[in-house]
Enzyme design. Structure first.
Site, short mmCIF file in Angstrom:
data_model
loop_
_atom_site.label_atom_id
_atom_site.label_comp_id
_atom_site.label_asym_id
_atom_site.label_seq_id
_atom_site.Cartn_x
_atom_site.Cartn_y
_atom_site.Cartn_z
N SER A 1 11.09 -9.84 2.24
CA SER A 1 12.55 -10.13 2.45
C SER A 1 12.74 -10.24 3.89
O SER A 1 13.50 -9.34 4.52
CB SER A 1 13.13 -8.97 1.62
N ARG B 1 13.14 -18.04 -0.76
CA ARG B 1 12.96 -16.63 -0.59
C ARG B 1 14.05 -16.06 -0.65
O ARG B 1 14.25 -14.98 -1.49
CB ARG B 1 12.84 -16.53 1.03
N THR C 1 0.82 -1.19 0.00
CA THR C 1 0.15 0.01 0.03
C THR C 1 1.02 1.32 0.22
O THR C 1 0.63 2.08 -0.75
CB THR C 1 -0.98 0.08 1.27
N GLY D 1 4.97 -22.28 7.56
CA GLY D 1 6.48 -21.32 7.23
C GLY D 1 5.85 -20.21 7.06
O GLY D 1 6.18 -19.36 6.23
N1 LIG Z 1 4.68 -18.66 3.87
C1 LIG Z 1 4.29 -17.42 3.71
N2 LIG Z 1 5.01 -16.23 4.10
C2 LIG Z 1 4.94 -15.06 3.96
N3 LIG Z 1 3.98 -14.72 2.58
C3 LIG Z 1 3.13 -15.52 2.05
C4 LIG Z 1 3.56 -17.21 2.59
N4 LIG Z 1 2.79 -17.80 1.52
C5 LIG Z 1 2.11 -16.75 0.63
N5 LIG Z 1 2.60 -15.43 1.21
C6 LIG Z 1 2.15 -14.26 0.21
O1 LIG Z 1 3.20 -13.96 -0.37
C7 LIG Z 1 3.54 -12.74 -0.15
C8 LIG Z 1 5.04 -12.44 0.19
O2 LIG Z 1 5.93 -12.70 -1.21
P1 LIG Z 1 7.31 -12.12 -1.03
O3 LIG Z 1 7.91 -12.59 -2.34
O4 LIG Z 1 7.10 -10.82 -0.86
O5 LIG Z 1 8.07 -12.84 0.20
S1 LIG Z 1 9.63 -13.24 0.36
O6 LIG Z 1 10.25 -11.79 0.26
O7 LIG Z 1 10.04 -14.14 -0.38
O8 LIG Z 1 9.66 -13.62 1.83
C9 LIG Z 1 2.58 -12.24 1.14
O9 LIG Z 1 2.36 -10.90 0.69
P2 LIG Z 1 2.43 -9.75 1.70
O10 LIG Z 1 0.97 -9.91 2.32
O11 LIG Z 1 2.20 -8.43 0.71
O12 LIG Z 1 3.35 -9.77 2.61
C10 LIG Z 1 1.56 -13.12 1.01
O13 LIG Z 1 0.61 -12.63 0.53
N1 LIG Z 2 -0.48 3.18 7.40
C1 LIG Z 2 -1.60 2.56 7.25
N2 LIG Z 2 -2.64 2.54 7.91
C2 LIG Z 2 -3.68 1.80 8.04
N3 LIG Z 2 -3.72 0.88 7.17
C3 LIG Z 2 -2.88 0.39 6.42
C4 LIG Z 2 -1.53 1.12 6.36
N4 LIG Z 2 -0.73 0.35 5.61
C5 LIG Z 2 -1.39 -0.56 5.15
N5 LIG Z 2 -2.47 -0.62 5.52
C6 LIG Z 2 -3.62 -1.59 5.49
O1 LIG Z 2 -3.09 -2.69 5.77
C7 LIG Z 2 -3.28 -3.88 5.07
C8 LIG Z 2 -2.14 -4.49 4.58
O2 LIG Z 2 -1.42 -3.55 3.80
P1 LIG Z 2 -0.52 -4.16 2.74
O3 LIG Z 2 0.09 -2.81 1.94
O4 LIG Z 2 -1.31 -4.75 1.54
O5 LIG Z 2 0.56 -4.82 3.33
P2 LIG Z 2 1.44 -6.15 2.62
O6 LIG Z 2 1.99 -5.73 1.36
O7 LIG Z 2 2.40 -6.37 3.69
O8 LIG Z 2 0.34 -7.34 2.27
C9 LIG Z 2 -4.20 -3.26 3.95
O9 LIG Z 2 -5.49 -3.62 4.18
C10 LIG Z 2 -3.86 -2.04 3.99
O10 LIG Z 2 -5.06 -0.87 3.32
#
Ligand SMILES: Nc1ncnc2c1ncn2[C@@H]1O[C@H](COP(=O)(O)OS(=O)(=O)O)[C@@H](OP(=O)(O)O)[C@H]1O
Ligand SMILES: Nc1ncnc2c1ncn2[C@@H]1O[C@H](COP(=O)(O)OP(=O)(O)O)[C@@H](O)[C@H]1O
Length: 286
Positions: free
Chosen positions: A190, A163, A124, A239
């Site tokens: 990461s 990863r 976001t 994990g």
């Molecule tokens: N086991 C596990 N751990 C963490 N995240 C998981 C996993 N499985 C699926 N996901 C989804 O994959 C998104 C993270 O991918 P990344 O490529 O950023 O992860 S990493 O940097 O390789 O650790 C992560 O997205 P974000 O929600 O944006 O963090 C998840 O939607």
């Molecule tokens: N600073 C913030 N204040 C309020 N809500 C946030 C903020 N940053 C992210 N969010 C909300 O938190 C949730 C996860 O954010 P997101 O950016 O998708 O995280 P990630 O990339 O780790 O999945 C989303 O619903 C987003 O709208």
């Protein structure tokens, strides 16, 4: 690839557009080319038609200074033969090919400095940052972990080794974007410090800007827009970062963005903090 008559476009300028003169034109003309639609900075290219279909030309940078004279040879495909061949990983007999158009030329064209903003998580804020910078006329590109796993990295799992490979590849891609002069925003979990440090090391000093999203786990879990924390708590995803897989917070990051029960920062105010850093450190002009 675009061509102007039989003249190949300047390396790095895929957007070269024909200004309407034939390749063998006797008349000297000046082409204004712009790599990105709407950019004001132009590179002037003076063509001297020779009448035999092989044009000779002098290229001028936007400040009027000539480009490296070797470029003409490169352009005509008369590259020197190189003796020092390398083996990098499993790639044998390879040789780095230098081009006289370099990062500085591209930065001047874009009036910004290429760099990598590496945000551990939080798509976001990355989007918010990209939106504000775009409105400011700056070119950005987001490398989002989730998105890149839809293509380039779809062969990788979430085991530590995969990863690490995910981060390594994205780090290399980010380096290319930065070298192109783009403000590249990489947002991946990461989770391992060592992998992030490896990305920092491949970039010129200062061009890797690490941003730590300091958001406590309970707050992440309460948001959980994809329902993944819930699945992980239920043991349906193994994990999962923060639940049964580690996250190592940065120790020497350039910027920390805090959001917790005491400090609330909106995504746009977080994005602005990073943009201020770019401004103060000279990344928003060439
Ligand atoms: N086991 C596990 N751990 C963490 N995240 C998981 C996993 N499985 C699926 N996901 C989804 O994959 C998104 C993270 O991918 P990344 O490529 O950023 O992860 S990493 O940097 O390789 O650790 C992560 O997205 P974000 O929600 O944006 O963090 C998840 O939607
Ligand atoms: N600073 C913030 N204040 C309020 N809500 C946030 C903020 N940053 C992210 N969010 C909300 O938190 C949730 C996860 O954010 P997101 O950016 O998708 O995280 P990630 O990339 O780790 O999945 C989303 O619903 C987003 O709208």
């Amino acid at each position: 690839m675009n061509t102007v008559g039989s003249i190949k476009p300047l390396p790095g300028f895929g957007g070269l557009r024909d200004s309407g003169f034939p390749c063998n034109a006797k008349a000297r003309k000046v082409l204004r080319v712009s790599a990105v639609e709407g950019l004001q900075q132009a590179v002037r290219v003076d063509f001297n038609g020779t009448g035999n279909g092989k044009a000779k030309f002098n290229m001028l940078k936007s400040n009027g200074s000539p480009l490296d004279s070797n470029l003409a040879n490169e352009f005509a495909g008369n590259g020197k033969s190189h003796n020092s061949l390398s083996k990098i990983g499993n790639s044998t007999n390879i040789k780095w090919h230098e081009c006289s158009i370099d990062k500085n030329d591209r930065q001047n064209l874009l009036n910004q400095k290429g760099c990598v903003i590496w945000i551990t998580g939080k798509s976001t804020v990355a989007c918010c940052m990209s939106k504000i910078l775009t409105q400011m006329g700056k070119l950005t590109y987001i490398l989002d972990g989730d998105n890149i796993r839809h293509g380039l990295n779809s062969d990788l799992s979430f085991k530590a080794q995969d990863r690490a490979e995910n981060i390594r590849r994205v780090g290399e891609v980010a380096k290319l974007f930065s070298d192109a002069g783009v403000i590249c925003i990489a947002c991946l979990i990461s989770p391992y410090r060592r992998d992030r440090e490896a990305c920092r090391k491949i970039l010129p000093n200062g061009d890797f800007i690490e941003v730590f999203m300091d958001v406590p786990l309970p707050l992440c879990e309460s948001r959980d827009p994809k329902g993944l924390y819930k699945l992980a708590r239920a043991g349906k995803i193994k994990g999962f970062t923060g639940i049964d897989d580690p996250y190592e917070p940065p120790v020497n990051c350039e910027i920390t963005l805090e959001c917790n029960n005491e400090i609330y920062s909106s995504p746009s105010s977080m994005a602005e903090k990073v943009i201020c850093y770019l401004q103060e450190n000279g990344y928003l002009h060439a």
